[in-house]
Design a protein around this motif. Structure first.
Motif: not given
Length: 336
Positions: A130-133, A150-160, A179-183, A189-193
């Protein structure tokens, strides 16, 4: 490329590097992870005991109501927050209520089984993907849309990317809140994208576009208050928090799925291909729908053991792969 997008890109890259470092440190600490082997509900009643686990060896049974662990009541938030995590081989006393009778058992924590270790590694790989993508897409296209991805993908990658154990205290509490804020933000961010992806939804250009952040901010505020006040746990509080998070995640996943399906249905055959909408739909169906189904069932009926429950998160890998392919195709055909 505008100066604004250039600055945005720098911030994106810095956050991506920090998240990767966080994930690597977490994997280095993974050898210290322990297994207890039981799962409890909001009222601390045992819903599931894994076969061959320390919980089974200790004699815990489904239906037992846990009262305390290691001498600390399960409702004592302050004491639980300052207790160190269990070490492999450590034994803690568990006091429980079994059909009205108080029972005391000794549970010895074990290292994670090989299957869990493998799943942790796969989760780490998915997080890095996710982060690299996100970094790749923003570097390649340098657009508002790629920045949103990028914002959505990197933040989503943080979940893992599970970070290292930081002990107890103020710093650990602060990191947990961040961490909770990022999650929470990752789902927003997913919905925004999804709304921003062509054709951009009119909602994002309307006066009410900021409403999309409200649920995230409300839940985050509640979590911060609970962390600061450290009120005692209760079944009611646990249920409210579970339903809040569950409703938030389910709703935002559902919005993302519906948004993508509607855009696909409204487009003609040429648009579906040239704008990468087919690829977006494939990524949505494979990457989001299975998790949405499993998570919804788990929220409604905690402890439900569904087939493949430990592996369904693998489908998340489809999101960065197909979404990146879609963005590349869109850019190639429209220059967006």
């Amino acid at each position: 490329m505008s100066k604004q997008i250039s600055k945005y890109g720098m911030a994106i890259n810095v956050v991506a590097v920090l998240f990767i470092i966080w994930g690597v440190l977490g994997m280095m600490d993974a050898k210290n992870y322990t297994q207890s082997g039981y799962f409890t509900g909001d009222d601390w009643s045992i819903l599931n005991v894994e076969e061959g686990s320390p919980a089974e060896a200790a004699g815990l049974q489904v239906g037992d109501l846990i009262k305390s662990t290691g001498g600390i009541a399960v409702t004592d938030t302050k004491a639980l927050n300052v207790r160190e995590r269990p070490a492999i081989g450590e034994t803690r006393e568990i006091v429980l209520d079994r059909n009205g009778e108080e029972v005391t058992l000794q549970l010895t924590y074990a290292a994670l089984p090989d299957d869990d270790k493998t799943n942790n590694m796969i989760g780490f790989i998915i997080g890095i993907l996710f982060v690299v993508a996100g970094v790749y897409a923003n570097f390649k296209h340098k657009s508002d849309l790629s920045a949103a991805f990028a914002i959505f993908s990197i933040c989503f990658g943080f979940l893992f990317l599970s970070g290292p154990y930081l002990g107890t205290g103020f710093f650990s509490t602060l990191i947990n809140m961040l961490s909770t804020a990022v999650v929470l933000f990752s789902f927003t961010a997913l919905v925004i994208y999804m709304l921003k992806y062509p054709q951009e939804s009119a909602f994002l250009s309307g006066k009410n576009r900021k409403l999309i952040y409200v649920p995230m901010l409300v839940i985050l505020a509640i979590i911060v208050v609970l962390e600061v006040t450290q009120v005692d746990n209760s079944e009611t509080l646990n249920t409210v928090i579970r339903l809040l998070f569950g409703t938030f995640i389910i709703s935002y996943f559902l919005i993302a799925v519906i948004t993508q399906i509607r855009k696909y249905n409204k487009a003609d055959a040429t648009e579906k291909s040239s704008k990468g909408l087919t690829l977006m739909l494939i990524g949505t169906i494979i990457g989001i729908v299975p998790i949405l189904v499993y998570f919804t069932i788990g929220t409604i009926s905690p402890g439900t053991d569904l087939p493949g429950n430990d592996y369904v998160f693998f489908t998340f890998a489809a999101i960065p792969i197909f979404f990146t392919m879609a963005l590349n195709k869109l850019n190639a055909n429209t220059g967006s």
